[in-house]
Design an enzyme around this catalytic site. Structure first.
Site, PDB file in Angstrom:
ATOM      1  N   CYS A 162       0.687  -1.271   0.012  1.00 27.86           N
ATOM      2  CA  CYS A 162       0.009   0.056   0.044  1.00 27.86           C
ATOM      3  C   CYS A 162       0.823   1.160   0.051  1.00 27.86           C
ATOM      4  O   CYS A 162       0.365   2.329  -0.081  1.00 27.86           O
ATOM      5  CB  CYS A 162      -0.838  -0.077   1.172  1.00 27.86           C
ATOM      6  SG  CYS A 162      -2.086  -1.334   1.235  1.00 27.86           S
ATOM      7  N   HIS A 302      -2.809   7.913   6.200  1.00 28.99           N
ATOM      8  CA  HIS A 302      -3.104   6.671   5.519  1.00 28.99           C
ATOM      9  C   HIS A 302      -4.544   5.992   5.787  1.00 28.99           C
ATOM     10  O   HIS A 302      -5.165   5.622   4.880  1.00 28.99           O
ATOM     11  CB  HIS A 302      -1.930   5.955   6.027  1.00 28.99           C
ATOM     12  CG  HIS A 302      -1.884   4.326   5.157  1.00 28.99           C
ATOM     13  ND1 HIS A 302      -1.915   4.334   3.761  1.00 28.99           N
ATOM     14  CD2 HIS A 302      -2.103   3.190   5.553  1.00 28.99           C
ATOM     15  CE1 HIS A 302      -1.915   2.820   3.555  1.00 28.99           C
ATOM     16  NE2 HIS A 302      -2.116   2.196   4.901  1.00 28.99           N
ATOM     17  N   GLU A 313      -1.528   4.987  13.548  1.00 29.15           N
ATOM     18  CA  GLU A 313      -0.862   6.262  12.988  1.00 29.15           C
ATOM     19  C   GLU A 313      -1.394   7.544  13.584  1.00 29.15           C
ATOM     20  O   GLU A 313      -0.614   8.461  13.785  1.00 29.15           O
ATOM     21  CB  GLU A 313      -2.009   6.268  11.608  1.00 29.15           C
ATOM     22  CG  GLU A 313      -1.376   7.564  10.758  1.00 29.15           C
ATOM     23  CD  GLU A 313      -2.210   7.469   9.333  1.00 29.15           C
ATOM     24  OE1 GLU A 313      -1.633   8.290   8.457  1.00 29.15           O
ATOM     25  OE2 GLU A 313      -3.011   6.820   9.029  1.00 29.15           O
ATOM     26  N   LYS A 334      -9.614   8.071   1.958  1.00 30.55           N
ATOM     27  CA  LYS A 334      -9.954   6.626   1.821  1.00 30.55           C
ATOM     28  C   LYS A 334     -11.615   6.383   2.217  1.00 30.55           C
ATOM     29  O   LYS A 334     -12.197   5.512   1.968  1.00 30.55           O
ATOM     30  CB  LYS A 334      -9.235   5.727   2.642  1.00 30.55           C
ATOM     31  CG  LYS A 334      -7.821   5.383   1.991  1.00 30.55           C
ATOM     32  CD  LYS A 334      -7.087   4.399   2.790  1.00 30.55           C
ATOM     33  CE  LYS A 334      -5.607   4.247   2.166  1.00 30.55           C
ATOM     34  NZ  LYS A 334      -4.754   5.246   2.537  1.00 30.55           N
ATOM     35  N   HIS A 339      -9.595   2.081  -0.061  1.00 29.93           N
ATOM     36  CA  HIS A 339      -8.159   1.789  -0.251  1.00 29.93           C
ATOM     37  C   HIS A 339      -7.924   1.234  -1.670  1.00 29.93           C
ATOM     38  O   HIS A 339      -8.124   0.240  -1.817  1.00 29.93           O
ATOM     39  CB  HIS A 339      -7.960   0.897   0.718  1.00 29.93           C
ATOM     40  CG  HIS A 339      -6.452   0.737   1.172  1.00 29.93           C
ATOM     41  ND1 HIS A 339      -5.437   1.309   0.408  1.00 29.93           N
ATOM     42  CD2 HIS A 339      -5.647   0.328   2.329  1.00 29.93           C
ATOM     43  CE1 HIS A 339      -4.097   1.087   0.807  1.00 29.93           C
ATOM     44  NE2 HIS A 339      -4.448   0.469   1.887  1.00 29.93           N
ATOM     45  N   PHE A 398       1.698  -3.582   4.005  1.00 25.11           N
ATOM     46  CA  PHE A 398       2.002  -4.858   4.495  1.00 25.11           C
ATOM     47  C   PHE A 398       3.364  -5.175   4.482  1.00 25.11           C
ATOM     48  O   PHE A 398       4.322  -4.568   3.476  1.00 25.11           O
ATOM     49  CB  PHE A 398       1.307  -6.058   3.722  1.00 25.11           C
ATOM     50  CG  PHE A 398      -0.102  -6.192   4.019  1.00 25.11           C
ATOM     51  CD1 PHE A 398      -0.696  -5.321   5.106  1.00 25.11           C
ATOM     52  CD2 PHE A 398      -0.699  -7.125   3.588  1.00 25.11           C
ATOM     53  CE1 PHE A 398      -1.940  -5.681   5.433  1.00 25.11           C
ATOM     54  CE2 PHE A 398      -1.765  -7.411   3.685  1.00 25.11           C
ATOM     55  CZ  PHE A 398      -2.817  -6.664   4.783  1.00 25.11           C
TER      56      PHE A 398
END
Length: 416
Positions: A162, A302, A313, A334, A339, A398
């Protein structure tokens, strides 16, 4: 002195709430939601996604090329065309050895893999397309753009889950700083709304199951968030050296001031619970920019709508910004477009640049219930006006891979 300064001069986006910067921005400010039911996924625990239903690749490429490219490449090429036009860039007049491409993708041609594997099983190996490999490989978005325009500068792909789009922009920034190119076409593209992707993420219980309320499903930082909503699309930008942009009298959205990367070194999917990796990449980006935390006017987070990402975050932001974190607007686009995985960073930087241009901060929609662990100003539900001289965009992926970019208005040099 222009030196190794880098600016952004063009924006191209293909998103679930609109293609082209004007439609995208208008719907972003309105809080338009692009999440909808995907009917052929009804057997899955999640059957909603932020899809693009009106995209016609034939508007951007020849029919014969449509048959030879995966959807993620088509998105990338369309967004690149828009960005080139927006930058008023005539690539026929550019030094092609000094013009390059970096398009990130977390997955690449997953739809092609799925369809061709089915053909292999049902009809045998002789019926598999000879274009299988070039369609599925993740670098084909960069490759196709480079080939289409005859570009001979750097031709790369970032595959960092991502964070792919943000890493692509950051690495393009570094290439320009080093003098290896004058112009870079950079961003991210993804087309992950496929059966195998849904099966995998459903098995991991990572996606929202708010199937009866698609528009309410993506709810970053909200107490009742229950997972992310998958999206698709592309965000591509034109980056140039400041000197090159000034020589051709280009309009400039912003200057890239700093870029930071880090690794969590913790887990394949879960973020470091102390937020160390997220903190480090933001801190490095600000240090690279020579900008103090108190000078940042906005963070495009994010903000995935998963339990741990949003909490961690938030924790990392508070660690870096201290008490100022509570004054700092933080929002997640998002919440509206889902996403976009490897495309997220490119699209979110486009949103950040448009926010700076218009002096409007897009909202985090679906923010209804306060989470004690997420206690910052997430610009809930409605866009707000604000002068943005310095902004930050975060992407975490990830494997514990993190990327952050800091941009400032060209000419704005205040340090604190």
């Amino acid at each position: 002195m222009d030196g190794n300064r880098v600016v952004i001069t063009g924006i191209g986006v293909v998103t679930p709430i609109g293609s082209g910067k004007e439609e995208f921005w208008e719907n972003l400010v309105k809080g338009q939601n692009g999440v909808k039911v995907v009917r052929h996924f009804r057997d899955f625990s999640t059957y909603i996604a932020a899809t693009i239903e009106d995209f016609d690749p034939r508007l951007y490429m020849e029919k014969r090329d449509v048959k030879k490219t995966d959807r993620f490449t088509q998105f990338a090429y369309a967004a690149a065309q828009m960005a080139i036009a927006d930058a008023d860039l005539d690539l026929q007049k550019e030094n092609k050895e000094k013009t390059g491409v970096i398009i990130g993708s977390g997955i690449g041609g997953l739809d092609t893999i799925e369809k061709q594997f089915k053909i292999l099983l049902e009809k045998g190996p002789r019926r598999v397309s000879p274009f299988l490999v070039p369609m599925l490989i993740a670098n084909m978005a960069s490759g196709y753009i480079s080939i289409a325009y005859g570009l001979q500068g750097p031709n790369l792909t970032t595959v960092t889950a991502c964070a792919s789009g943000t890493h692509a922009l950051g690495e393009a920034f570094r290439i320009l700083q080093r003098g290896e190119a004058e112009v870079m076409i950079a961003g991210g593209a993804e087309a992950p709304v496929t059966s195998i992707a849904f099966a995998g993420f459903c098995a991991a219980r990572a996606m929202s199951t708010r199937n009866e309320q698609p528009a309410k499903a993506s709810r970053p930082f909200d107490l009742k968030r229950d997972g992310f909503v998958m999206g698709e699309g592309a965000g591509v930008l034109i980056l140039e050296t400041m000197q090159h942009a000034r020589e051709r009298e280009a309009a400039i959205y912003a200057e890239i001031a700093g870029y930071g990367t880090s690794g969590d070194g913790y887990h394949v999917t879960a973020p470091d619970p102390a937020g160390r990796g997220a903190y480090l990449c933001m801190e490095k980006a600000l240090r690279d920019a020579g900008i103090k935390p108190s000078a940042v006017d906005y963070i495009n987070a994010h903000g995935t709508s998963t339990e741990y990402n949003d909490k961690i975050e938030t924790l990392a932001i508070k660690k870096l910004f201290g008490e100022y974190a509570y004054q700092l607007p933080v929002s997640s686009t998002k919440s509206m477009i889902g996403h976009l995985l490897g495309a997220a960073g490119g699209v979110e930087m486009a949103a950040t640049l448009l926010s700076m241009q218009h002096g409007i901060i897009p909202p985090t929609v679906n923010y209804e219930y306060e989470d004690p662990a997420c206690d910052l100003n997430y610009v809930p539900n409605k866009a707000v006006a604000g002068e943005l001289n310095v902004a930050m965009s975060n992407s975490f992926g990830f494997g514990g891979t993190n990327a952050c970019l800091v941009v400032r208005k060209a000419g704005f040099r205040k340090e604190a």
